[in-house]
Design a protein around this motif. Structure first.
Motif, PDB file in Angstrom:
ATOM      1  N   GLN A  53      -1.070 120.131 110.653  1.00  0.00           N
ATOM      2  CA  GLN A  53      -1.138 120.534 112.069  1.00  0.00           C
ATOM      3  C   GLN A  53      -0.449 121.882 112.265  1.00  0.00           C
ATOM      4  O   GLN A  53      -0.949 122.750 112.990  1.00  0.00           O
ATOM      5  CB  GLN A  53      -0.460 119.478 112.945  1.00  0.00           C
ATOM      6  CG  GLN A  53      -0.455 119.826 114.429  1.00  0.00           C
ATOM      7  CD  GLN A  53      -1.846 119.840 115.042  1.00  0.00           C
ATOM      8  OE1 GLN A  53      -2.567 118.857 114.992  1.00  0.00           O
ATOM      9  NE2 GLN A  53      -2.248 120.969 115.594  1.00  0.00           N
ATOM     10  N   GLU A  54       0.689 122.083 111.617  1.00  0.00           N
ATOM     11  CA  GLU A  54       1.390 123.361 111.725  1.00  0.00           C
ATOM     12  C   GLU A  54       0.567 124.491 111.120  1.00  0.00           C
ATOM     13  O   GLU A  54       0.527 125.613 111.661  1.00  0.00           O
ATOM     14  CB  GLU A  54       2.746 123.261 111.023  1.00  0.00           C
ATOM     15  CG  GLU A  54       3.729 122.335 111.739  1.00  0.00           C
ATOM     16  CD  GLU A  54       5.026 122.163 110.973  1.00  0.00           C
ATOM     17  OE1 GLU A  54       5.118 122.705 109.848  1.00  0.00           O
ATOM     18  OE2 GLU A  54       5.933 121.480 111.487  1.00  0.00           O
ATOM     19  N   SER A  57      -2.139 125.276 113.666  1.00  0.00           N
ATOM     20  CA  SER A  57      -1.598 125.982 114.834  1.00  0.00           C
ATOM     21  C   SER A  57      -1.313 127.434 114.503  1.00  0.00           C
ATOM     22  O   SER A  57      -1.591 128.335 115.304  1.00  0.00           O
ATOM     23  CB  SER A  57      -0.324 125.295 115.327  1.00  0.00           C
ATOM     24  OG  SER A  57      -0.606 123.979 115.760  1.00  0.00           O
ATOM     25  N   THR A  61      -3.259 130.559 116.278  1.00  0.00           N
ATOM     26  CA  THR A  61      -2.445 131.555 116.986  1.00  0.00           C
ATOM     27  C   THR A  61      -2.693 132.950 116.429  1.00  0.00           C
ATOM     28  O   THR A  61      -2.796 133.930 117.185  1.00  0.00           O
ATOM     29  CB  THR A  61      -0.948 131.201 116.858  1.00  0.00           C
ATOM     30  OG1 THR A  61      -0.724 129.932 117.477  1.00  0.00           O
ATOM     31  CG2 THR A  61      -0.090 132.259 117.536  1.00  0.00           C
ATOM     32  N   LYS A  90      -7.299 130.237 122.831  1.00  0.00           N
ATOM     33  CA  LYS A  90      -6.104 129.444 123.140  1.00  0.00           C
ATOM     34  C   LYS A  90      -6.422 128.247 124.035  1.00  0.00           C
ATOM     35  O   LYS A  90      -5.505 127.578 124.515  1.00  0.00           O
ATOM     36  CB  LYS A  90      -5.078 130.337 123.847  1.00  0.00           C
ATOM     37  CG  LYS A  90      -4.629 131.539 123.026  1.00  0.00           C
ATOM     38  CD  LYS A  90      -3.729 132.450 123.855  1.00  0.00           C
ATOM     39  CE  LYS A  90      -3.369 133.723 123.110  1.00  0.00           C
ATOM     40  NZ  LYS A  90      -2.580 134.654 123.944  1.00  0.00           N
ATOM     41  N   LEU A  95      -8.475 123.072 121.078  1.00  0.00           N
ATOM     42  CA  LEU A  95      -7.248 122.916 120.290  1.00  0.00           C
ATOM     43  C   LEU A  95      -6.794 121.457 120.289  1.00  0.00           C
ATOM     44  O   LEU A  95      -6.377 120.920 119.249  1.00  0.00           O
ATOM     45  CB  LEU A  95      -6.149 123.810 120.865  1.00  0.00           C
ATOM     46  CG  LEU A  95      -6.331 125.321 120.696  1.00  0.00           C
ATOM     47  CD1 LEU A  95      -5.237 126.069 121.455  1.00  0.00           C
ATOM     48  CD2 LEU A  95      -6.326 125.716 119.223  1.00  0.00           C
ATOM     49  N   GLY A  99      -6.554 118.951 117.142  1.00  0.00           N
ATOM     50  CA  GLY A  99      -5.268 118.308 116.853  1.00  0.00           C
ATOM     51  C   GLY A  99      -5.402 116.808 116.662  1.00  0.00           C
ATOM     52  O   GLY A  99      -4.764 116.220 115.764  1.00  0.00           O
TER      53      GLY A  99
END
Length: 562
Positions: A53-54, A57, A61, A90, A95, A99
């Protein structure tokens, strides 16, 4: 150039002409989506899902930040569409979907593809301006996947020689970064006359043809020509014939580039040639060209997009003053916020609409957030203090006389000149009553065409319907022009139709008093107007309105205007 002249090409395909001009060179195509087999993707172990997940992200980004950086480095339409795409990158909807998939064990790259494909399918069903964002969504998908897999960022190749770019469609990040010295023409299988690709092509001043159903018959590496006036793309033309024709087209373009105004017909009928801008840098760049006599459309959305909060009155005042100062003493027309639909604001709760293109957008945002418009008008009034010319202010998506009256009162109370956009057919039908309430109107031909013809302006199948040469659209413009003449009030056009030199003459014949477009398009429009009389424009306009198709309208105008 004869209508049957294809320079000896072995194969030609036809589409909708967007930007006139003739170009010749090798064909290039954009890189496709990074290769990734979703079916072969392994499930992520529970202990590794947080790290996955990180990773996702961080990639999302990075891609969004790149769009924002490109928007900051761009001006005009490029900056606006890139900022809108940064906001979409975004967006919580896709998103959040990605997720949840990652939390269930789907690898980040596969989750990205599945999430965006779900949202894209929903946008396609919604149609209208939301369907227009599908290309942008897929571009975001490809860039995030490439970032996750450590692959080069997809997009347009950087050719070593001047080349013709052919593609199914082009995302804003691609079109906004084009170098017109290297990419000398555009041709797309999808899109319409008012698509992002068409708008950016006009800004760059390169030939462009869209909605070419058979474009895949033009392979990468082939030698081809693009005729932006007739809407033709052909491969393997006779080198001597096409080289001579391109040289002649270049001489004509060079002569047009030296035009410096003022805008008027051969017999001295004045027509203001104005610029479409989106911020201070784009306004200064337009002023430095020395071809535009002011601003006919200042799109104010750029200050609001990709922000989590509303810009303060002070911030807005500085932005508006930078545009006013760029054309000190000249006419500057400022459009209030045209948000909603495909340009949502993060600090506003937009309704969940089945058909956003006909929903709460433009001036209708006051239904839930009237303070946004109040703050904007306060900022424009503050920016106008101490200037040598009073700004003209117009509201988008006005549909009734009452809406025009209400807006005009607010603008006049601040000492500004009130006007409205004519984009909704009802506003054109009631033009005489609406003009009685305001001091001017400006016709947005992109939306007026879409709404008049009940045709999504991004649909390649309907590109002929969304062509501003549609006689029904011209008849509505004629009605607005007549109302303006009867009341001695100005009628402008700030849609993409104002960038077409032939159509510009027809618009003048319909009663239009100012033409506002990308500054790069202004010289060709000015030269064309200077070569014809007002009587010719009127005659061509009557013939175009009486035609029964877009091609017949064009042919009728060419017969009169050359």
């Amino acid at each position: 150039m004869g209508s049957a002249e294809n320079f000896g090409a072995s194969r030609v395909v036809h589409g909708t002409p967007v930007v006139q001009g003739l170009a010749y060179g090798p064909v290039i195509r954009p890189a496709g989506m990074p290769e990734f087999d979703i079916d072969a993707a392994a499930t992520v172990a529970p202990d590794d899902r947080e790290a996955e997940q990180e990773k996702f992200s961080a990639a999302a980004t990075t891609v969004a930040d790149r769009f924002s950086a490109r928007a900051s480095a761009s001006t005009g339409s490029s900056a606006e569409v890139l900022a809108a795409t940064a906001s979409l990158a975004k967006d919580r909807a896709w998103l959040g979907t990605a997720g949840k998939l990652i939390a269930d064990g789907t690898p980040a790259a596969a989750a990205t593809v599945e999430a965006i494909d779900q949202i894209a399918a929903m946008f396609t069903k919604l149609g209208g301006l939301m369907a227009e964002r599908v290309t942008d969504l897929k571009d975001i998908r490809d860039r995030v996947v490439a970032e996750l897999l450590g692959m080069p960022e997809p997009g347009i190749p950087n050719p070593d020689e001047p080349s013709i770019l052919c593609a199914d469609d082009l995302a804003p990040a691609d079109t906004a970064g084009l170098d017109p010295a290297r990419v000398i023409a555009l041709a797309t299988r999808l899109g319409g006359p008012s698509s992002h690709t068409a708008i950016i092509a006009r800004q760059l001043g390169i030939p462009c043809v869209v909605a070419i159903a058979d474009l895949n018959d033009i392979p990468a590496g082939a030698t081809a020509f693009v005729d932006g006036e007739r809407g033709v793309v052909g491969i393997d033309p006779d080198p001597k014939t096409i080289t001579s024709a391109v040289a002649e087209a270049g001489r004509v373009a060079e002569a047009a580039a030296s035009w410096r105004g003022p805008g008027q017909t051969a017999d001295g009928h004045r027509v203001l040639i104005l610029a479409n801008v989106a911020d201070g840098p784009s306004a200064r760049a337009a002023a430095e060209r020395g071809v535009c006599e002011g601003v006919g459309l200042f799109r104010t959305e750029l200050a609001f997009l990709d922000r989590s909060d509303e810009p303060s009155v002070a911030e807005q005042t500085d932005l508006y003053r930078s545009v006013i100062d760029a054309f000190d003493g000249d006419k500057v027309v400022i459009r209030t916020l045209d948000a909603g639909s495909d340009k949502p604001l993060k600090f506003v709760t937009h309704p969940d609409e089945a058909n956003p293109a006909m929903g709460v957008r433009g001036n209708r945002i006051i239904l839930s957030n009237p303070e946004i418009r109040e703050h904007q008008l306060d900022a424009i009034a503050a920016a106008a203090k101490g200037t040598s010319a009073v700004p003209w202010v117009m509201a988008p998506m006005i549909a009734t006389v009452g809406e025009a009256r209400e807006f005009a009162a607010l603008v006049r109370a601040r000492g500004l000149v009130p006007g409205v956009m004519v984009e909704v057919p009802s506003a054109a039908v009631q033009a005489d009553q609406i003009l009685a309430e305001v001091d001017f109107v400006s016709i947005g031909t992109n939306d007026l065409t879409q709404y008049t013809m009940a045709a999504d302006r991004m649909s390649p199948e309907l590109a002929s319907l969304t062509d501003p040469w549609q006689p029904a659209v011209l008849a509505l413009i004629e009605r607005v022009g007549a109302a303006g003449a009867a009341q001695s009030k100005q009628v402008g056009v700030c849609g993409e139709a104002a960038a077409d030199p032939l159509l510009a003459c027809v618009l003048v014949g319909l009663g239009v008093t100012s033409l506002s477009s990308a500054p790069a398009a202004a010289p060709a429009v000015g030269v064309k107007l200077g070569g014809v009389t007002l009587d010719q424009c009127v005659t061509a306009a009557k013939a175009a309105v009486a035609a029964d198709s877009t091609s017949a309208a064009r042919d009728a105008a060419r017969t009169v205007l050359g």
